[in-house]
Design a protein around this motif. Structure first.
Motif, PDB file in Angstrom:
ATOM      1  N   GLY A 146       0.802  -1.228   0.000  1.00 18.07           N
ATOM      2  CA  GLY A 146       0.000   0.000   0.000  1.00 18.07           C
ATOM      3  C   GLY A 146       0.826   1.266   0.000  1.00 18.07           C
ATOM      4  N   SER A 147       0.788   1.988   1.112  1.00 22.90           N
ATOM      5  CA  SER A 147       1.418   3.314   1.137  1.00 22.90           C
ATOM      6  C   SER A 147       2.926   3.267   1.382  1.00 22.90           C
ATOM      7  N   ILE A 148       3.477   2.093   1.682  1.00 25.52           N
ATOM      8  CA  ILE A 148       4.916   2.033   2.005  1.00 25.52           C
ATOM      9  C   ILE A 148       5.734   1.939   0.716  1.00 25.52           C
ATOM     10  N   PRO A 149       6.677   2.842   0.517  1.00 30.89           N
ATOM     11  CA  PRO A 149       7.416   2.847  -0.762  1.00 30.89           C
ATOM     12  C   PRO A 149       8.519   1.791  -0.823  1.00 30.89           C
ATOM     13  N   VAL A 150       8.130   0.544  -0.876  1.00 28.75           N
ATOM     14  CA  VAL A 150       9.105  -0.552  -0.812  1.00 28.75           C
ATOM     15  C   VAL A 150       9.841  -0.723  -2.143  1.00 28.75           C
ATOM     16  N   ILE A 151       9.082  -0.777  -3.228  1.00 29.68           N
ATOM     17  CA  ILE A 151       9.696  -1.136  -4.513  1.00 29.68           C
ATOM     18  C   ILE A 151      10.739  -0.103  -4.942  1.00 29.68           C
ATOM     19  N   ARG A 152      10.337   1.159  -4.898  1.00 30.40           N
ATOM     20  CA  ARG A 152      11.275   2.168  -5.401  1.00 30.40           C
ATOM     21  C   ARG A 152      12.524   2.251  -4.524  1.00 30.40           C
ATOM     22  N   ASN A 153      12.358   2.023  -3.222  1.00 30.41           N
ATOM     23  CA  ASN A 153      13.525   2.006  -2.339  1.00 30.41           C
ATOM     24  C   ASN A 153      14.452   0.845  -2.655  1.00 30.41           C
ATOM     25  N   LEU A 154      13.867  -0.341  -2.858  1.00 31.22           N
ATOM     26  CA  LEU A 154      14.707  -1.502  -3.184  1.00 31.22           C
ATOM     27  C   LEU A 154      15.426  -1.267  -4.507  1.00 31.22           C
ATOM     28  N   GLU A 155      14.711  -0.678  -5.451  1.00 33.17           N
ATOM     29  CA  GLU A 155      15.244  -0.455  -6.795  1.00 33.17           C
ATOM     30  C   GLU A 155      16.384   0.579  -6.781  1.00 33.17           C
ATOM     31  N   GLU A 156      16.216   1.631  -6.005  1.00 33.91           N
ATOM     32  CA  GLU A 156      17.170   2.740  -6.082  1.00 33.91           C
ATOM     33  C   GLU A 156      18.184   2.738  -4.938  1.00 33.91           C
ATOM     34  N   TYR A 157      17.696   2.748  -3.698  1.00 32.40           N
ATOM     35  CA  TYR A 157      18.624   2.900  -2.574  1.00 32.40           C
ATOM     36  C   TYR A 157      19.418   1.620  -2.323  1.00 32.40           C
ATOM     37  N   TYR A 158      18.739   0.491  -2.418  1.00 32.78           N
ATOM     38  CA  TYR A 158      19.404  -0.787  -2.130  1.00 32.78           C
ATOM     39  C   TYR A 158      19.963  -1.408  -3.406  1.00 32.78           C
ATOM     40  N   ASP A 159      20.492  -0.549  -4.249  1.00 31.51           N
ATOM     41  CA  ASP A 159      21.027  -1.027  -5.518  1.00 31.51           C
ATOM     42  C   ASP A 159      22.478  -1.494  -5.329  1.00 31.51           C
ATOM     43  N   ASN A 160      22.638  -2.500  -4.505  1.00 38.78           N
ATOM     44  CA  ASN A 160      23.977  -3.038  -4.247  1.00 38.78           C
ATOM     45  C   ASN A 160      23.792  -4.470  -3.763  1.00 38.78           C
ATOM     46  N   ASP A 161      24.881  -5.158  -3.525  1.00 40.18           N
ATOM     47  CA  ASP A 161      24.717  -6.576  -3.155  1.00 40.18           C
ATOM     48  C   ASP A 161      24.862  -6.811  -1.644  1.00 40.18           C
ATOM     49  N   LEU A 162      24.527  -5.800  -0.843  1.00 43.12           N
ATOM     50  CA  LEU A 162      24.619  -5.976   0.607  1.00 43.12           C
ATOM     51  C   LEU A 162      23.359  -6.618   1.198  1.00 43.12           C
ATOM     52  N   LEU A 163      22.293  -6.579   0.443  1.00 43.07           N
ATOM     53  CA  LEU A 163      21.000  -7.046   0.954  1.00 43.07           C
ATOM     54  C   LEU A 163      21.016  -8.544   1.303  1.00 43.07           C
ATOM     55  N   LEU A 164      20.563  -8.879   2.507  1.00 41.56           N
ATOM     56  CA  LEU A 164      20.524 -10.288   2.914  1.00 41.56           C
ATOM     57  C   LEU A 164      19.105 -10.821   3.017  1.00 41.56           C
ATOM     58  N   GLU A 165      18.146  -9.924   3.326  1.00 47.94           N
ATOM     59  CA  GLU A 165      16.806 -10.436   3.630  1.00 47.94           C
ATOM     60  C   GLU A 165      15.771  -9.318   3.556  1.00 47.94           C
ATOM     61  N   VAL A 166      14.622  -9.617   3.019  1.00 48.99           N
ATOM     62  CA  VAL A 166      13.469  -8.711   3.110  1.00 48.99           C
ATOM     63  C   VAL A 166      12.337  -9.561   3.672  1.00 48.99           C
ATOM     64  N   LYS A 167      11.777  -9.082   4.768  1.00 52.66           N
ATOM     65  CA  LYS A 167      10.823  -9.940   5.468  1.00 52.66           C
ATOM     66  C   LYS A 167       9.754  -9.082   6.105  1.00 52.66           C
ATOM     67  N   GLY A 168       8.516  -9.532   6.058  1.00 58.06           N
ATOM     68  CA  GLY A 168       7.547  -8.698   6.750  1.00 58.06           C
ATOM     69  C   GLY A 168       6.114  -9.129   6.598  1.00 58.06           C
ATOM     70  N   ILE A 169       5.268  -8.256   7.095  1.00 65.93           N
ATOM     71  CA  ILE A 169       3.821  -8.432   7.012  1.00 65.93           C
ATOM     72  C   ILE A 169       3.381  -7.645   5.798  1.00 65.93           C
ATOM     73  N   LEU A 170       2.991  -8.362   4.749  1.00 68.10           N
ATOM     74  CA  LEU A 170       2.680  -7.715   3.473  1.00 68.10           C
ATOM     75  C   LEU A 170       1.183  -7.715   3.199  1.00 68.10           C
ATOM     76  N   ASN A 171       0.405  -8.353   4.048  1.00 66.47           N
ATOM     77  CA  ASN A 171      -1.038  -8.400   3.807  1.00 66.47           C
ATOM     78  C   ASN A 171      -1.788  -7.785   4.990  1.00 66.47           C
TER      79      ASN A 171
END
Ligand code: HSE
Length: 422
Positions: A146-171
């Motif tokens: 919904g209102s949380i800007p997840v996609i654009r943040n992952l696409e732009e800010y986390y544009d590196n290979d440091l990411l280990l996990e994305v986890k949460g309540i999505l529904n």
């Protein structure tokens, strides 16, 4: 929806008319989110974006919000053949119609903003290809959380290979139901009904409670987090519909809550895994306090440990605010570049990992059928049984039918796949 291929003229070439720096929108769908978009654009008196046509299936349907005279149409060609329209916003509650509208627009080079997570999750590789081939854009931040800007943040800010996990309540709906049942002692069916009347739940609420809505969002998130697409049928997905008082009691005794959690996690430098299932969430975790229709996403990476995004994940106006953000992004010609998909060292998807789970069942064959690698606790009573054990994720997928039996409930007990810098 009349936007079937039959009345869409595919032959007219399109060139976006953006000379006056104004977005002119053809909106498909006028349900909860479509009406939210209309309200927001009207309320904000946004001079950079205006709705030119709203295409609906039934023009005479009773609606709480009445668009300005002349906006409503039931003819998709009013949008597709209007050369002034330079953005299509697709918010149709039917995956097939949504696919027709979005692919037709992209083939004609018209940029699209969409919130149709089921359709996007099923067709993302093709939709990415269409964007490249026709030099246009599909934005869909509203499809996930919904209102949380997840996609654009992952696409732009986390544009590196440091990411280990994305986890949460999505529904939001299932979280709302679990909150009402857990914290307010409400009846499951009443809470589900309320989630529907409040406009959080899907028109088929089994998508919410059986975990598929969270699954679709997770698939989209994974493309932007790790650059890999995994098809829905290859991912273990289990929802909350079989939850029972005994499970709530067990969680309470352990000082935990049960939440429906979706996660994608690297399990090594070369591989990642992903799944959706209820989880026993301890008090110390960020998502423990995410209640009602709120969503919460934890991003874990090397060097920065955890970051937490929290906000309304469902409802007309919160989701419409994300649509507005995508609309405004188009003013600056923003498009996803899917950069991580071109990285050479993309991790590969694996289900060859052990997960630790709580399983409540009454049929005593369940442990034998699942062949646990390790059973840590086993409680057998006359009413029902439960066990805590470790099992390969691939085996849960092989036996996924077992979890649709009403006397079986499974919840993940989280383990670290990679414990680095933490
Ligand atoms: N049914 C969805 C939910 C709506 O409850 O989260 C937002 O995607």
């Amino acid at each position: 929806m009349t936007a079937s291929s039959s009345n869409i003229n595919n032959s007219t070439p399109y060139s976006p008319n953006m000379t006056d720096n104004k977005i002119r929108i053809g909106l498909f769908g006028f349900g909860t989110v479509g009406q939210g978009v209309y309200q927001i654009l009207d309320k904000a008196k946004n001079s950079h974006a205006e709705i030119k046509h709203i295409c609906v299936r039934d023009i005479n349907k009773q609606r709480n919000i009445h668009p300005r005279e002349g906006l409503l149409t039931d003819n998709a060609s009013d949008i597709f053949d209007d050369p002034d329209i330079n953005l299509i916003v697709e918010l149709v509650d039917n995956a097939d119609a949504s696919y027709q509208i979005v692919t037709t627009a992209l083939r004609r080079g018209i940029p699209v903003v969409s919130g149709s997570k089921a359709m996007i999750a099923r067709h993302l590789p093709e939709l990415i290809e269409l964007q490249h081939t026709h030099h246009t854009a599909l934005l869909y931040d509203a499809s996930s959380c919904g209102s949380i800007p997840v996609i654009r943040n992952l696409e732009e800010y986390y544009d590196n290979d440091l990411l280990l996990e994305v986890k949460g309540i999505l529904n939001g709906s299932s979280n709302y139901i679990l909150s009402r049942v857990f914290d307010h002692g409400e009846d499951y069916a009443d809470a589900l009904h309320r989630a529907q009347t409040l406009g959080f739940a899907e028109s088929d609420p089994s998508f919410d409670i059986e975990g598929y809505d969270a699954l679709f969002k997770l698939i989209i998130i994974t493309v932007h987090a790790l650059g890999s697409y995994v098809a829905p049928e290859d991912i273990f997905t289990c929802g909350i519909s079989n939850i029972h008082d005994a499970d709530i009691q067990y969680a309470r005794e352990k000082g935990a809550k049960i939440k429906l959690v979706a996660q994608v996690a690297k399990v090594s430098d070369e591989a990642f895994t992903m799944f959706v299932m209820p989880e026993l969430v301890e008090k110390s975790k960020y998502i423990y306090s995410v209640d009602d229709e709120y969503n919460g996403v934890v991003i874990r990476g090397e060097c920065y440990d955890r970051q937490f995004m929290f906000g309304k994940g469902a409802g007309g106006l919160p989701t419409a605010s994300s649509i507005l953000s995508d609309i405004m992004a188009r003013l600056h010609h923003y498009r996803y570049e899917y950069k991580k998909m071109t990285y050479l060292d993309r991790p590969i998807y694996t289900t060859d990992i052990d997960v630790r789970v709580y399983i409540r069942y009454s049929d005593t064959d369940v442990p034998a059928a699942l062949q646990f690698n390790k059973i840590i606790e086993l409680h057998l009573t006359e009413q029902s049984n439960y066990l805590i054990g470790e099992i390969p994720l691939r085996r849960l997928i092989e036996h996924r039918d077992l979890f649709s039996a009403p006397d079986v409930f499974i919840a993940n007990i989280p383990v670290f796949f990679i414990d680095r810098d933490n």
